[in-house]
Write a protein that holds these residues in place. Structure first.
Motif, short mmCIF file in Angstrom:
data_model
loop_
_atom_site.label_atom_id
_atom_site.label_comp_id
_atom_site.label_asym_id
_atom_site.label_seq_id
_atom_site.Cartn_x
_atom_site.Cartn_y
_atom_site.Cartn_z
N PRO A 1 -23.56 32.98 18.90
CA PRO A 1 -22.88 31.70 19.20
C PRO A 1 -21.41 31.90 19.55
O PRO A 1 -20.53 31.82 18.69
CB PRO A 1 -23.03 30.90 17.89
N LEU A 2 -21.15 32.19 20.82
CA LEU A 2 -19.78 32.37 21.30
C LEU A 2 -19.41 31.29 22.31
O LEU A 2 -18.40 30.60 22.15
CB LEU A 2 -19.63 33.75 21.95
N ILE A 3 -20.26 31.14 23.32
CA ILE A 3 -20.01 30.09 24.30
C ILE A 3 -20.82 28.84 23.97
O ILE A 3 -20.63 27.80 24.60
CB ILE A 3 -20.35 30.58 25.73
N TRP A 4 -21.71 28.95 23.00
CA TRP A 4 -22.47 27.79 22.53
C TRP A 4 -22.38 27.73 21.00
O TRP A 4 -22.21 28.73 20.33
CB TRP A 4 -23.95 27.87 22.97
N ASP A 5 -22.49 26.51 20.48
CA ASP A 5 -22.40 26.27 19.05
C ASP A 5 -23.80 26.25 18.45
O ASP A 5 -24.72 25.69 19.06
CB ASP A 5 -21.70 24.94 18.78
N ARG A 6 -23.96 26.82 17.27
CA ARG A 6 -25.27 26.84 16.63
C ARG A 6 -25.79 25.43 16.35
O ARG A 6 -26.99 25.23 16.21
CB ARG A 6 -25.24 27.67 15.35
N LYS A 7 -24.89 24.44 16.26
CA LYS A 7 -25.31 23.06 16.02
C LYS A 7 -26.08 22.50 17.21
O LYS A 7 -26.81 21.51 17.07
CB LYS A 7 -24.09 22.18 15.74
N GLN A 8 -25.90 23.12 18.38
CA GLN A 8 -26.61 22.65 19.57
C GLN A 8 -28.08 23.03 19.54
O GLN A 8 -28.87 22.51 20.33
CB GLN A 8 -25.96 23.23 20.83
N LEU A 9 -28.45 23.96 18.65
CA LEU A 9 -29.85 24.37 18.50
C LEU A 9 -30.40 23.76 17.22
O LEU A 9 -29.89 24.05 16.13
CB LEU A 9 -29.97 25.89 18.45
N GLY A 10 -31.38 22.94 17.34
CA GLY A 10 -31.97 22.32 16.15
C GLY A 10 -33.12 23.15 15.60
O GLY A 10 -33.71 23.97 16.29
N GLY A 11 -33.43 22.93 14.32
CA GLY A 11 -34.58 23.60 13.72
C GLY A 11 -34.21 24.78 12.86
O GLY A 11 -33.25 25.49 13.12
N LYS A 12 -35.00 24.99 11.80
CA LYS A 12 -34.75 26.09 10.88
C LYS A 12 -35.02 27.45 11.51
O LYS A 12 -34.41 28.45 11.12
CB LYS A 12 -35.62 25.92 9.64
N ALA A 13 -35.94 27.48 12.47
CA ALA A 13 -36.27 28.75 13.11
C ALA A 13 -35.05 29.34 13.81
O ALA A 13 -34.78 30.54 13.74
CB ALA A 13 -37.41 28.57 14.10
N HIS A 14 -34.29 28.48 14.49
CA HIS A 14 -33.09 28.94 15.17
C HIS A 14 -32.03 29.39 14.16
O HIS A 14 -31.33 30.38 14.37
CB HIS A 14 -32.53 27.84 16.07
N ASP A 15 -31.90 28.64 13.07
CA ASP A 15 -30.93 29.02 12.03
C ASP A 15 -31.25 30.39 11.45
O ASP A 15 -30.34 31.16 11.14
CB ASP A 15 -30.93 27.97 10.91
N LEU A 16 -32.53 30.69 11.31
CA LEU A 16 -32.93 31.97 10.73
C LEU A 16 -32.52 33.14 11.60
O LEU A 16 -31.97 34.14 11.11
CB LEU A 16 -34.44 31.99 10.49
N TRP A 17 -32.77 33.04 12.91
CA TRP A 17 -32.43 34.19 13.75
C TRP A 17 -30.93 34.29 14.02
O TRP A 17 -30.41 35.37 14.26
CB TRP A 17 -33.24 34.21 15.05
N ILE A 18 -30.23 33.15 13.93
CA ILE A 18 -28.77 33.22 14.04
C ILE A 18 -28.18 33.89 12.80
O ILE A 18 -27.31 34.76 12.88
CB ILE A 18 -28.17 31.82 14.23
N ASP A 19 -28.68 33.49 11.60
CA ASP A 19 -28.19 34.08 10.36
C ASP A 19 -28.58 35.55 10.23
O ASP A 19 -27.95 36.30 9.48
CB ASP A 19 -28.74 33.30 9.15
N ALA A 20 -29.63 35.95 10.94
CA ALA A 20 -30.06 37.36 10.91
C ALA A 20 -29.24 38.23 11.85
O ALA A 20 -29.37 39.45 11.83
CB ALA A 20 -31.54 37.46 11.27
N ASN A 21 -28.38 37.60 12.64
CA ASN A 21 -27.54 38.32 13.60
C ASN A 21 -26.24 38.75 12.91
O ASN A 21 -25.39 37.91 12.61
CB ASN A 21 -27.23 37.42 14.79
N PRO A 22 -26.04 40.03 12.62
CA PRO A 22 -24.83 40.46 11.91
C PRO A 22 -23.55 40.19 12.70
O PRO A 22 -22.49 39.98 12.10
CB PRO A 22 -25.05 41.97 11.71
N PHE A 23 -23.65 40.15 14.02
CA PHE A 23 -22.45 39.91 14.83
C PHE A 23 -21.97 38.47 14.69
O PHE A 23 -20.77 38.20 14.84
CB PHE A 23 -22.73 40.25 16.29
N TYR A 24 -22.89 37.56 14.41
CA TYR A 24 -22.48 36.18 14.15
C TYR A 24 -21.57 36.12 12.93
O TYR A 24 -20.54 35.44 12.94
CB TYR A 24 -23.71 35.28 13.94
N HIS A 25 -21.94 36.82 11.88
CA HIS A 25 -21.15 36.80 10.65
C HIS A 25 -19.81 37.50 10.86
O HIS A 25 -18.78 37.06 10.32
CB HIS A 25 -21.94 37.48 9.53
#
Length: 265
Positions: free
Chosen positions: A193-217
């Motif tokens: 999530p650099l040019i897009w915000d994670r809030k723009q993606l709905g659903g727990k499935a999207h949250d899981l793969w975003i949280d699994a991305n170490p570069f996001y953190h």
């Protein structure tokens, strides 16, 4: 006879102690890139400003968001990503570009790692000037959480240092690593999530793969304070874990392969 573990540990510590040397070399690297130019290193800031304002205008229209709200988010994200990607892009050649120094001078190898991280940190500082301008234009609030920027940046640099060390050792052995990293970074740029915000993606499935991305953190522990927000607890815990466990793993690899670095070069 001194053990490999002692030599590796001493290399890391002695490298830190020689900070006047590698800090001077890092500044020299920046100056030499922009020698005889009118703006010098501030061309970094100009390039960043043009890129950010152009992308902000286009993507705020695409995502149908307010330009003054989107621009600080985009700038902060690209600012931090520039530091991360800059270190990774040069990590594979960290040892190979200084092979003559390594082969002719008895000095800690870790000096070159610290030099590479500081060099990108200087570029980060020049790019931060653009973010300060965006803060003034867009009216980004400065809150007590903004002070968390400093520990977040320290954590990020500590983490990127061990990553640089590991990639530098692999890159000394396998010279094809550099283009592979460039290709992977291009993919990660769009998955993080650099040019897009994670809030723009709905659903727990999207949250899981975003949280699994170490570069996001890695991005979020610095970006959130820049926007006046407290970083998510998960991101803080993830980056601390990456810093501690990563350095332990990097140390073990350094113990194992340190003596082979000159032969690989």
């Amino acid at each position: 006879m001194k053990s490999a573990a002692w030599r590796a540990r001493n290399d890391i510590i002695e490298g830190l102690k020689r900070w006047p040397v590698w800090s001077s070399l890092a500044w020299h690297d920046i100056r030499i890139r922009y020698i005889r130019t009118m703006l010098g290193p501030f061309w970094i800031s100009v390039s960043m400003a043009v890129f950010v304002f152009a992308m902000g205008f286009v993507y705020s229209a695409i995502f149908n968001t307010n330009y003054h709200e989107y621009l600080p988010f985009l700038t902060a994200g690209l600012l931090v990503w520039g530091l991360i990607s800059g270190i990774l892009m040069e990590a594979g050649s960290t040892f190979s570009v200084v092979q003559f120094i390594i082969l002719s001078v008895s000095a800690p190898y870790s000096m070159h790692i610290y030099r590479a991280v500081l060099r990108q940190l200087i570029i980060f500082a020049h790019n931060a000037i653009v973010f300060v301008g965006v803060v003034i234009i867009a009216g980004v609030p400065v809150t007590p959480a903004t002070l968390l920027f400093f520990p977040g940046l320290i954590l990020l640099c500590i983490t990127m240092a061990w990553i640089n060390l590991v990639v530098a050792m692999v890159g000394a052995r396998f010279r094809d690593l550099q283009p592979i990293i460039a290709s992977v970074l291009q993919l990660l740029f769009f998955l993080t999530p650099l040019i897009w915000d994670r809030k723009q993606l709905g659903g727990k499935a999207h949250d899981l793969w975003i949280d699994a991305n170490p570069f996001y953190h890695l991005v979020e522990v610095v970006r959130a304070p820049l926007l006046g927000k407290v970083p998510p607890l998960l991101s803080v815990v993830a980056v601390v874990a990456m810093a501690v466990l990563g350095w332990y793993a990097a140390y073990l690899l350094f113990v194992r392969f340190r003596r082979r670095i000159p032969y690989w070069l």
